[in-house]
Design a protein around this motif. Structure first.
Motif, PDB file in Angstrom:
ATOM      1  N   VAL A 184       0.841  -1.192   0.000  1.00  0.00           N
ATOM      2  CA  VAL A 184       0.000   0.000   0.000  1.00  0.00           C
ATOM      3  C   VAL A 184       0.881   1.247   0.000  1.00  0.00           C
ATOM      4  O   VAL A 184       2.074   1.190   0.308  1.00  0.00           O
ATOM      5  CB  VAL A 184      -0.948   0.036   1.213  1.00  0.00           C
ATOM      6  CG1 VAL A 184      -1.941  -1.117   1.157  1.00  0.00           C
ATOM      7  CG2 VAL A 184      -0.165   0.016   2.524  1.00  0.00           C
ATOM      8  N   LYS A 185       0.271   2.373  -0.333  1.00  0.00           N
ATOM      9  CA  LYS A 185       0.987   3.641  -0.393  1.00  0.00           C
ATOM     10  C   LYS A 185       0.874   4.385   0.940  1.00  0.00           C
ATOM     11  O   LYS A 185      -0.020   4.127   1.744  1.00  0.00           O
ATOM     12  CB  LYS A 185       0.436   4.515  -1.529  1.00  0.00           C
ATOM     13  CG  LYS A 185       0.695   3.940  -2.917  1.00  0.00           C
ATOM     14  CD  LYS A 185       0.185   4.863  -3.996  1.00  0.00           C
ATOM     15  CE  LYS A 185       0.511   4.348  -5.386  1.00  0.00           C
ATOM     16  NZ  LYS A 185       1.972   4.346  -5.644  1.00  0.00           N
ATOM     17  N   LEU A 186       1.787   5.325   1.144  1.00  0.00           N
ATOM     18  CA  LEU A 186       1.813   6.112   2.372  1.00  0.00           C
ATOM     19  C   LEU A 186       2.053   7.572   2.023  1.00  0.00           C
ATOM     20  O   LEU A 186       3.091   7.928   1.469  1.00  0.00           O
ATOM     21  CB  LEU A 186       2.925   5.605   3.293  1.00  0.00           C
ATOM     22  CG  LEU A 186       3.193   6.406   4.568  1.00  0.00           C
ATOM     23  CD1 LEU A 186       1.967   6.429   5.465  1.00  0.00           C
ATOM     24  CD2 LEU A 186       4.401   5.834   5.315  1.00  0.00           C
ATOM     25  N   ASN A 187       1.053   8.409   2.326  1.00  0.00           N
ATOM     26  CA  ASN A 187       1.209   9.852   2.159  1.00  0.00           C
ATOM     27  C   ASN A 187       1.550  10.460   3.516  1.00  0.00           C
ATOM     28  O   ASN A 187       0.769  10.363   4.467  1.00  0.00           O
ATOM     29  CB  ASN A 187      -0.073  10.472   1.623  1.00  0.00           C
ATOM     30  CG  ASN A 187       0.089  11.937   1.277  1.00  0.00           C
ATOM     31  OD1 ASN A 187       0.189  12.316   0.120  1.00  0.00           O
ATOM     32  ND2 ASN A 187       0.112  12.806   2.281  1.00  0.00           N
ATOM     33  N   ILE A 188       2.714  11.072   3.598  1.00  0.00           N
ATOM     34  CA  ILE A 188       3.174  11.700   4.830  1.00  0.00           C
ATOM     35  C   ILE A 188       3.075  13.212   4.664  1.00  0.00           C
ATOM     36  O   ILE A 188       3.776  13.799   3.835  1.00  0.00           O
ATOM     37  CB  ILE A 188       4.633  11.318   5.153  1.00  0.00           C
ATOM     38  CG1 ILE A 188       4.773   9.800   5.308  1.00  0.00           C
ATOM     39  CG2 ILE A 188       5.118  12.041   6.403  1.00  0.00           C
ATOM     40  CD1 ILE A 188       6.213   9.324   5.435  1.00  0.00           C
ATOM     41  N   GLU A 189       2.193  13.831   5.441  1.00  0.00           N
ATOM     42  CA  GLU A 189       2.104  15.283   5.411  1.00  0.00           C
ATOM     43  C   GLU A 189       3.006  15.869   6.486  1.00  0.00           C
ATOM     44  O   GLU A 189       2.857  15.569   7.676  1.00  0.00           O
ATOM     45  CB  GLU A 189       0.673  15.771   5.623  1.00  0.00           C
ATOM     46  CG  GLU A 189       0.586  17.299   5.583  1.00  0.00           C
ATOM     47  CD  GLU A 189      -0.796  17.862   5.774  1.00  0.00           C
ATOM     48  OE1 GLU A 189      -0.908  19.077   6.063  1.00  0.00           O
ATOM     49  OE2 GLU A 189      -1.779  17.104   5.656  1.00  0.00           O
TER      50      GLU A 189
END
Length: 244
Positions: free
Chosen positions: A104-109
């Protein structure tokens, strides 16, 4: 295919930015999760949305003034008392270790648009590298200077420019960072903006999309992805459109 990101996990049904929320999003079929990172007093990248712990935990004070050990003691069940005692403030490394074996993907803000956190970019990118997540991570921020810094540290990790208001030729602006994607507030992302940006090679992923009809419209428009508090709804709609 439109990629579905669980916003702060499955924040509509679970305590946001906690391990139970992230696990729920993946269990519900999300293609990735989105989370927010600040630095603790002792310089540890920690996963929480606000600059303070007041809203989502039983504690008070700024994240930057609390050590990681102190943050771990807080109950982060937020609006979901059934998770009391089972939801804490995780470190980014804890999430990275958990997500590593998952496809899965991971968006880190990076939450450094209001408070300056020294070396937050280096610290976050170091963890990404430690768990070999470079190809699955998107670094996003409203602080576009920070995204430029990320580019200079590790140009091969994707960057997504968060924008609240509509920009003229957002695809041209994104290339100045450079960012491969823009993440606009959902009301700033109409079909022409999406089509033009993606035609110029810049992916569009609006936030935070919780309306069923809007999800359908974005998927039909070929939008690259979006962030939602209700990944189960988005997954159901995508399946229905595929089968229909």
């Amino acid at each position: 295919m439109t990629i579905i990101f669980g916003h702060r996990g499955a924040a509509g049904t679970h305590p946001e930015n906690t391990m139970p929320s992230f696990q729920a999003a993946i269990d519900l079929g999300a293609d990735g999760i989105e989370l927010d990172v600040h630095l603790s007093k002792d310089g540890i990248p920690v996963v929480i949305h606000d600059e303070t712990v007041d809203r989502t935990t039983n504690g008070t004070g700024y994240v930057k003034d609390l050590t990681y050990a102190e943050l771990q003691q807080l109950d982060a069940c937020f609006l979901f008392p059934e998770w009391s005692g089972k939801a804490s403030v995780p470190s980014l490394e804890q999430v990275a270790e958990w997500i590593r074996p998952l496809n899965v993907k991971l968006n880190i803000e990076l939450k450094n648009d209001r408070i300056h956190y020294g070396q937050i970019e280096e610290k976050v990118i170091s963890i990404i590298g430690k768990y070999t997540l470079e190809s699955r991570v998107i670094l996003s921020s409203f602080n576009h200077d920070s995204l430029v810094a990320c580019y200079h540290i590790s140009p091969h990790i994707e960057r997504g420019a968060l924008i609240h208001e509509r920009l003229y030729q957002s695809w041209e602006y994104a290339k100045t960072i450079p960012a491969a994607s823009v993440h606009p507030y959902y009301l700033s992302a109409d079909q022409s903006m999406i089509a033009e940006s993606q035609a110029h090679g810049v992916m569009v992923r609006p936030y935070t999309v919780n309306d069923e009809q809007m999800m359908k419209d974005l998927m039909k428009a070929g939008c690259a992805g979006f962030f939602t508090d209700y990944p189960e709804m988005a997954v159901r709609i995508r399946k229905s459109l595929k089968n229909g």
